[in-house]
Design a protein around this motif. Sequence first.
Motif, PDB file in Angstrom:
ATOM      1  N   GLU A 204      -5.448  32.822  36.743  1.00 36.14           N
ATOM      2  CA  GLU A 204      -4.353  32.447  35.842  1.00 36.14           C
ATOM      3  C   GLU A 204      -4.903  32.434  34.428  1.00 36.14           C
ATOM      4  N   ASP A 207      -6.068  32.643  27.801  1.00 34.77           N
ATOM      5  CA  ASP A 207      -5.933  33.535  26.643  1.00 34.77           C
ATOM      6  C   ASP A 207      -6.459  34.905  27.093  1.00 34.77           C
ATOM      7  N   ARG A 284      -0.238  27.121  36.784  1.00 36.89           N
ATOM      8  CA  ARG A 284      -0.651  28.096  35.772  1.00 36.89           C
ATOM      9  C   ARG A 284      -0.396  27.500  34.396  1.00 36.89           C
ATOM     10  N   ILE A 285      -1.022  28.120  33.378  1.00 38.85           N
ATOM     11  CA  ILE A 285      -0.831  27.644  32.003  1.00 38.85           C
ATOM     12  C   ILE A 285       0.593  28.001  31.580  1.00 38.85           C
ATOM     13  N   ASP A 286       1.261  27.022  31.000  1.00 39.65           N
ATOM     14  CA  ASP A 286       2.671  27.187  30.640  1.00 39.65           C
ATOM     15  C   ASP A 286       2.843  28.382  29.700  1.00 39.65           C
ATOM     16  N   GLU A 287       2.090  28.356  28.575  1.00 37.46           N
ATOM     17  CA  GLU A 287       2.202  29.478  27.633  1.00 37.46           C
ATOM     18  C   GLU A 287       0.823  30.051  27.376  1.00 37.46           C
ATOM     19  N   VAL A 288       0.605  31.269  27.830  1.00 33.30           N
ATOM     20  CA  VAL A 288      -0.705  31.908  27.657  1.00 33.30           C
ATOM     21  C   VAL A 288      -0.867  32.270  26.181  1.00 33.30           C
ATOM     22  N   PHE A 289      -2.039  31.931  25.612  1.00 35.42           N
ATOM     23  CA  PHE A 289      -2.293  32.229  24.199  1.00 35.42           C
ATOM     24  C   PHE A 289      -2.476  33.740  24.027  1.00 35.42           C
ATOM     25  N   GLY A 290      -1.830  34.278  22.983  1.00 31.43           N
ATOM     26  CA  GLY A 290      -1.863  35.731  22.766  1.00 31.43           C
ATOM     27  C   GLY A 290      -3.191  36.206  22.196  1.00 31.43           C
ATOM     28  N   THR A 304      -0.917  22.920  28.774  1.00 35.80           N
ATOM     29  CA  THR A 304       0.114  22.360  29.660  1.00 35.80           C
ATOM     30  C   THR A 304       0.327  23.332  30.822  1.00 35.80           C
TER      31      THR A 304
END
Length: 402
Positions: A204, A207, A284-290, A304
């Motif tokens: 998961e 980034d 899993r990570i809520d919002e994956v860093f771009g 989160t």
Amino acid sequence: MTDSTPSRRVLLIVGGGVAAYKALELTRLLRKAGVGVRPILTKAGAEFVTALSLSALAEDKVYSDLFSLTDEAEMGHIELSRSADLVVVAPATADLIAKAAHGLAGDLASTALLATDKPVLMAPAMNVRMWLHPATQRNIEILKTDGALFVGPDEGAMACGEFGPGRLAEPPAIFEAIMAALEGPAAKPLAGKHALVTAGPTFEPIDPVRGITNRSSGRQGYAIAGALARLGARVTLVSGPVALATPPGVDRVDVETARDMLAACQAALPADVGVFVAAVADWRIDEVFGTKLKKEKGGPPALTFVENPDILATLAASGPRRPKLVIGFAAETNDVEAHARAKLARKGCDWIIANDVTEPGVMGGDENAVLLISRDKTERWTRAAKDSVAHDLAQRIAESLS
Ligand code: C5P
């Protein structure tokens, strides 16, 4: 009694070890059962048994030399390797095993092993330290991945005075393994069936360069996929990132995340059986860093999480598309049976294969000790190699689907 024109033929490669004398008894058992035996005796093998004994028992010519003009005129070495239904190596020495694993072809025996398109059964025999050496164990893994079958070695006292694994299996055991390998279609009870198997960890991302995963090796799932394929099933293996070769005859779909794994499983339906062995991340990570997270002054990032889909539970509840037999795995550390039985009900599967991961050598190791839990009973299987657990499970699946 022996047949004059045997319907089943074995190319028997006799390597150089004290146990070569057992190849004579094996030859006798095979001929008695009407199986044709064409022997190849290596130079080292000829130090231990004579071509005359082998030829008399096999009732056939013994081949030894890659560059023999007379042998080549009668039967070329390529044809020799293909004229049998099965190639048997007994005793399979460390040297023969290493040559076969790496595709060397400097003598008749290794050339035959490289040139054959027939199944290969190996009966290893060597000193215990040679057997346990990482090089030999690596070579065995390579050969298993290539589809070779193995019988033995046994454990016990050795001619060299040591004790441990490395003794050639007894001739009746090798004989049984040969007969099973020669069985052919009867040994393919899953022909025409489609099996879906998940294996390995998920990954998961956090980034573009980091992520969350787990230590699942994928070995048990890969072994099950291979065992199902050997019984004739068409197998779709949906795999997380692992360092394993695809078992022969298996269609592999590589995925990273739990959501990709679910999508790949749904795309693979319909299936007759689903075996869900993967160690799927629950979160899993809520919002994956771009972009790659930097070590900035604001301190560590707050991550989160959101819950991942449960692949097993989703497919077990997929109505008309549900595989007929749905099997989940449960790795438990305490109250194994009670927890696994609760999981069976919660996830809606037919069987749970439960194991106690506190047992030494199970997580990431070669062995497994499992319980097979179905709605109405619990079976406790004795601790065995993951390959053997996979074989037994595939047999049970075949019985259940027949
Ligand atoms: O709940 P737990 O992770 O212990 O359940 C294990 C079983 O459920 C395994 O068969 C595993 O492959 C499956 N599973 C799944 N999807 C998830 C979590 C577990 O298929 N998200």
